[in-house]
Design a protein around this motif. Structure first.
Motif, PDB file in Angstrom:
ATOM      1  N   LEU A  93      -6.071   8.533  -7.199  1.00 54.85           N
ATOM      2  CA  LEU A  93      -6.073   7.177  -6.660  1.00 54.85           C
ATOM      3  C   LEU A  93      -7.310   6.878  -5.817  1.00 54.85           C
ATOM      4  O   LEU A  93      -7.803   7.731  -5.074  1.00 54.85           O
ATOM      5  N   LEU A 108       0.831  -1.205   0.000  1.00 54.65           N
ATOM      6  CA  LEU A 108       0.000   0.000   0.000  1.00 54.65           C
ATOM      7  C   LEU A 108       0.863   1.251   0.000  1.00 54.65           C
ATOM      8  O   LEU A 108       0.600   2.206  -0.751  1.00 54.65           O
ATOM      9  N   ASP A 109       1.894   1.278   0.837  1.00 49.16           N
ATOM     10  CA  ASP A 109       2.762   2.455   0.908  1.00 49.16           C
ATOM     11  C   ASP A 109       3.450   2.714  -0.427  1.00 49.16           C
ATOM     12  O   ASP A 109       3.608   3.875  -0.845  1.00 49.16           O
ATOM     13  N   ILE A 113      -8.480   3.404  -3.363  1.00 48.24           N
ATOM     14  CA  ILE A 113      -8.134   2.081  -2.840  1.00 48.24           C
ATOM     15  C   ILE A 113      -9.409   1.364  -2.423  1.00 48.24           C
ATOM     16  O   ILE A 113     -10.231   1.922  -1.687  1.00 48.24           O
ATOM     17  N   VAL A 148      -5.193   4.537   4.740  1.00 48.50           N
ATOM     18  CA  VAL A 148      -5.263   5.271   3.475  1.00 48.50           C
ATOM     19  C   VAL A 148      -5.417   6.760   3.782  1.00 48.50           C
ATOM     20  O   VAL A 148      -6.339   7.147   4.508  1.00 48.50           O
ATOM     21  N   PRO A 149      -4.533   7.617   3.264  1.00 55.61           N
ATOM     22  CA  PRO A 149      -4.629   9.054   3.553  1.00 55.61           C
ATOM     23  C   PRO A 149      -5.961   9.649   3.113  1.00 55.61           C
ATOM     24  O   PRO A 149      -6.625   9.145   2.194  1.00 55.61           O
ATOM     25  N   VAL A 155      -6.896  10.343  -0.552  1.00 54.45           N
ATOM     26  CA  VAL A 155      -7.107   9.182  -1.425  1.00 54.45           C
ATOM     27  C   VAL A 155      -8.473   8.605  -1.089  1.00 54.45           C
ATOM     28  O   VAL A 155      -8.815   8.438   0.080  1.00 54.45           O
ATOM     29  N   LEU A 165       0.890   4.288  -2.711  1.00 53.58           N
ATOM     30  CA  LEU A 165       0.649   5.680  -2.326  1.00 53.58           C
ATOM     31  C   LEU A 165       1.795   6.593  -2.754  1.00 53.58           C
ATOM     32  O   LEU A 165       1.581   7.772  -3.047  1.00 53.58           O
ATOM     33  N   GLU A 166       2.995   6.044  -2.789  1.00 48.56           N
ATOM     34  CA  GLU A 166       4.148   6.838  -3.210  1.00 48.56           C
ATOM     35  C   GLU A 166       4.210   6.984  -4.721  1.00 48.56           C
ATOM     36  O   GLU A 166       4.620   8.016  -5.245  1.00 48.56           O
ATOM     37  N   HIS A 217      -2.106  11.174  -5.267  1.00 46.66           N
ATOM     38  CA  HIS A 217      -3.248  10.868  -4.419  1.00 46.66           C
ATOM     39  C   HIS A 217      -4.578  11.310  -5.026  1.00 46.66           C
ATOM     40  O   HIS A 217      -5.607  10.662  -4.811  1.00 46.66           O
TER      41      HIS A 217
END
Length: 278
Positions: free
Chosen positions: A170, A158-159, A172, A214-215, A218, A162-163, A167
């Motif tokens: 995206l 996941l990280d 998820i 998840v930020p 996102v 995300l990188e 965002h």
């Protein structure tokens, strides 16, 4: 019922490559879709069935049985932690989800730049919950110990996603299927309560943690699934009661906004079987 506002693709699409999936989805449903997946192409064609081939490469992990169980290009044999190996010492290799997402996003972005995908559409990455993979492939007596190891490996995937992906492009989606096998007491999925004393709290708290990883910039959603083997659910839900309960407990436990929740309906049903207040 409220007026439908659009369409949602939960992930798997029966095409051979990501470009065909993305292009076709945009052509047929483009104005109805907020997000488009890559179709779970390649070895992901049968959801998590490619994971044993990857996890089996780790030192300390063994395949169960001497004879491979062929599933197209895959070996579907289950897994076990070898005798006298501490599960916490196992280092899983990359799981394949981040590499697939990065590759497919490049195709998605090119098609959007060309105008084939409507502007503002997000790229959807569908991930299995760690509990699903552990519950499907490891013996019940090893699941509690190996779950945090696999969960850490999934969070690394996941990280990386995300990188690699902006965002604002995206979305998820966490796929919950084995969870409903446990809730519905499907033979062979449950066993000893390695998920905790309270099945509802144990399962929904895990999903809330996955949402919270998840930020906020996102999108995150959940596909609540009753399976799709030979186009049949492992249990046909009589109503949406368990789905709604799960969705509401998940929403209460999560600290962030959940952007969508998908509830399955048996294909022959057209009645109103329930709604969540999330």
């Amino acid at each position: 019922m409220t007026q439908p506002q659009g369409a949602h693709l939960v992930g798997s699409v029966n095409f051979d490559d990501a470009e065909t999936t993305i292009r076709t989805a945009a052509e047929v449903l483009g104005r109805h879709l907020k997000r488009i997946p890559d179709g779970e192409v390649g070895p992901r064609f049968h959801w998590i069935m490619f994971q044993p081939d990857i996890l089996g490469q780790a030192d300390g992990i063994e395949r169960v049985g001497d004879t491979p169980i062929p599933l197209r290009m895959l070996d579907a044999r289950p897994l076990r932690v070898a005798d006298d190996v501490d599960p916490a010492s196992i280092a899983f290799p990359p799981l394949g989800y981040a590499d697939a997402a990065t590759s497919s996003y490049a195709i998605f972005r090119r098609l959007r730049d060309e105008g084939a995908v409507p502007a503002g559409t997000r790229f959807q990455v569908s991930l299995p919950t760690p509990l699903a993979v552990v519950g499907a492939f490891f013996p019940v007596e090893q699941r509690a110990a190996i779950e945090p190891v696999y969960r850490a490996a999934m969070y690394r995937e996941l990280d990386e996603i995300l990188e690699a992906i902006p965002h604002n492009d995206l979305a998820i989606q966490w796929d919950n299927a084995v969870e409903f096998g446990i809730i519905e007491r499907v033979q062979g999925i449950g066993g000893d309560p390695w998920w905790g004393d309270d099945v509802w709290a144990g399962l929904t708290s895990r999903s809330a943690e996955q949402a919270d990883r998840v930020p906020a910039d996102v999108e995150v959603g959940f596909h609540l699934c009753y399976g799709d083997v030979a186009e049949k659910h492992f249990v046909e839900p009589v109503d949406a009661g368990n789905l709604v309960r799960f969705a509401n407990l998940l929403a209460e436990a999560s600290t962030r906004r959940i952007d969508w929740i998908h509830l399955p309906v048996p294909i022959e049903r057209d009645d109103e079987i329930g709604r969540a207040h999330v």
